[in-house]
Design a protein around this motif. Structure first.
Motif, PDB file in Angstrom:
ATOM      1  N   ILE A  93      23.272  36.290 -34.243  1.00  5.46           N
ATOM      2  CA  ILE A  93      22.087  37.135 -34.081  1.00  5.46           C
ATOM      3  C   ILE A  93      22.366  38.459 -33.361  1.00  5.46           C
ATOM      4  CG2 ILE A  93      19.770  37.247 -32.994  1.00  5.46           C
ATOM      5  CD1 ILE A  93      19.677  35.124 -34.992  1.00  5.46           C
ATOM      6  N   LYS A  99      24.348  41.990 -34.698  1.00  7.63           N
ATOM      7  CA  LYS A  99      23.560  42.705 -35.717  1.00  7.63           C
ATOM      8  C   LYS A  99      22.331  43.358 -35.072  1.00  7.63           C
ATOM      9  CE  LYS A  99      21.570  43.664 -39.759  1.00  7.63           C
ATOM     10  NZ  LYS A  99      21.378  45.104 -39.785  1.00  7.63           N
ATOM     11  N   MET A 100      21.715  42.631 -34.134  1.00  6.33           N
ATOM     12  CA  MET A 100      20.533  43.151 -33.448  1.00  6.33           C
ATOM     13  C   MET A 100      20.899  44.409 -32.650  1.00  6.33           C
ATOM     14  SD  MET A 100      18.042  40.694 -31.325  1.00  6.33           S
ATOM     15  CE  MET A 100      18.407  40.885 -29.625  1.00  6.33           C
ATOM     16  N   CYS A 146      21.249  38.645 -45.314  1.00  9.98           N
ATOM     17  CA  CYS A 146      20.071  38.121 -44.626  1.00  9.98           C
ATOM     18  C   CYS A 146      20.026  36.596 -44.734  1.00  9.98           C
ATOM     19  CB  CYS A 146      18.818  38.729 -45.245  1.00  9.98           C
ATOM     20  SG  CYS A 146      17.349  38.532 -44.241  1.00  9.98           S
ATOM     21  N   GLN A 162      22.748  35.039 -42.552  1.00  7.53           N
ATOM     22  CA  GLN A 162      22.384  35.022 -41.129  1.00  7.53           C
ATOM     23  C   GLN A 162      21.387  33.901 -40.847  1.00  7.53           C
ATOM     24  OE1 GLN A 162      19.780  38.038 -39.290  1.00  7.53           O
ATOM     25  NE2 GLN A 162      21.290  38.270 -37.678  1.00  7.53           N
ATOM     26  N   CYS A 163      20.412  33.759 -41.730  1.00  6.70           N
ATOM     27  CA  CYS A 163      19.403  32.716 -41.610  1.00  6.70           C
ATOM     28  C   CYS A 163      20.080  31.342 -41.590  1.00  6.70           C
ATOM     29  CB  CYS A 163      18.434  32.817 -42.791  1.00  6.70           C
ATOM     30  SG  CYS A 163      17.150  31.577 -42.776  1.00  6.70           S
ATOM     31  N   TYR A 214      22.290  30.800 -38.271  1.00  5.63           N
ATOM     32  CA  TYR A 214      21.452  30.641 -37.076  1.00  5.63           C
ATOM     33  C   TYR A 214      20.868  29.224 -37.018  1.00  5.63           C
ATOM     34  CZ  TYR A 214      17.516  30.984 -33.887  1.00  5.63           C
ATOM     35  OH  TYR A 214      16.633  30.737 -32.872  1.00  5.63           O
ATOM     36  N   PHE A 274      15.655  39.448 -36.626  1.00  2.00           N
ATOM     37  CA  PHE A 274      16.720  38.842 -37.429  1.00  2.00           C
ATOM     38  C   PHE A 274      16.085  38.167 -38.644  1.00  2.00           C
ATOM     39  CE2 PHE A 274      15.283  35.006 -35.428  1.00  2.00           C
ATOM     40  CZ  PHE A 274      15.815  33.929 -36.118  1.00  2.00           C
ATOM     41  N   CYS A 275      16.923  37.621 -39.528  1.00  2.00           N
ATOM     42  CA  CYS A 275      16.406  37.023 -40.766  1.00  2.00           C
ATOM     43  C   CYS A 275      15.948  35.589 -40.534  1.00  2.00           C
ATOM     44  CB  CYS A 275      17.486  37.076 -41.837  1.00  2.00           C
ATOM     45  SG  CYS A 275      17.866  38.759 -42.324  1.00  2.00           S
TER      46      CYS A 275
END
Length: 302
Positions: free
Chosen positions: A73, A76-77, A93, A96-97, A100, A174-175
């Motif tokens: 996370i 990228k943030m 996306c 990342q989802c 996480y 985030f995604c």
């Protein structure tokens, strides 16, 4: 599916540029502390023979998960804070989802495994080394990782098949799976039901298991006449209870409690706490509350 949308725009925290720079600095510090704190726990555990026990083996897994979940996370943030283009490709996306939730779910299962370890250590101490041997520890860690991997796989595969026709703005930093599903132009009722059922089953089973383990531990401790044994037993459990409470509390709030009653800004704030701050707190909670880890750190430093 051929989707019209090729990238998403992450709104993040709509603030002035100066605040973005401040956020970047704050999250850089948090990320560095998270990684260094958790790497320290892993290094000390590997280096000190006194910490070669199942409890610290699971703690190493937890620390590794904290590093990976934060890495999924925060970088990228931080990039989004200082870039004008706050975009992410559709595959990026979805990846990342997946990562996480994979690391997060593994952590949820691992917390239940850690409570089982404390249960065996305190309620059946004479059989502890026979039950929680190396093979059993490895199998339990493997169950946690496999559980996280497979439980998140099917919903994310379904999300990757969804068509996205626009709009492409995600009101998040985030995604997250929820806003992602909302942007699809297909009927997602079944997917939302699958996601809700899965997160409810994993979270509540893990939570119930942890609560039952600790109830048994408390009952056992109350039957021990010695106050020094009480103190020792509670101190080994206190850090785990603290971490579990923070983690389960915010996860249940985000993924099980009906969303209608809460503003999305509040959910964003709670997600931020889980996605960023929890992973920073774990190493400090475990080292500050744990005498063995403090001794090992002192010896390593000297």
């Amino acid at each position: 599916h051929s989707s019209v949308v090729t990238e998403f725009i992450l709104l993040g925290f709509p603030v002035v540029w100066e605040m973005d720079v401040l956020f970047f600095i704050v999250f850089l510090i948090i990320y560095v502390l998270t990684v260094s704190g958790n790497v320290t726990i892993i290094s000390v555990t590997l280096a000190d023979r006194r910490l070669h026990s199942p409890m610290y083996f699971f703690l190493c897994n937890l620390s590794f998960l904290d590093i990976m979940a934060a890495t999924a996370i925060v970088p990228k943030m931080m990039k989004d804070f200082i870039s004008l283009e706050k975009t992410v490709s559709v595959p990026g996306c979805i990846s990342q989802c997946y990562f996480y939730f994979f690391f997060g779910t593994t952590e949820v299962i691992l917390l239940a495994v850690m409570s089982l370890d404390r249960y065996v250590a305190i309620c059946i101490p004479l059989r502890y080394s026979a039950i929680m041997n190396t093979q059993m520890s490895l199998q339990l860690a493997l169950v946690s990782w496999a559980g996280g991997f497979f439980s998140v796989l099917s919903p994310v595969i379904i999300v990757s098949w969804l068509p996205f026709c626009g709009p492409n703005v995600i009101d998040h930093f985030f995604c997250d799976i929820e806003p992602l599903i909302k942007l699809s132009c297909a009927d997602t009722h079944v997917l939302e039901l699958v996601k809700f059922t899965q997160s409810t089953v994993v979270l509540l089973c893990s939570l119930l298991f942890t609560i039952l383990s600790y109830l048994s531990i408390i009952i056992t401790i109350l039957h021990i006449p010695s106050s020094s044994v009480w103190k020792k037993a509670f101190s080994t459990c206190a850090s785990h209870i603290t971490v579990a409470s923070i983690f389960y509390g915010s996860a249940i709030f985000m993924y099980i409690v009906p969303n209608k009653e809460f503003s999305f800004s509040l959910k964003k704030a709670v997600t931020l706490q889980t996605a960023v701050f929890t992973h920073l707190l774990n190493p400090f909670i475990y080292t500050l509350r744990n005498q063995q880890v403090r001794d090992a750190l002192r010896d390593t430093a000297s």
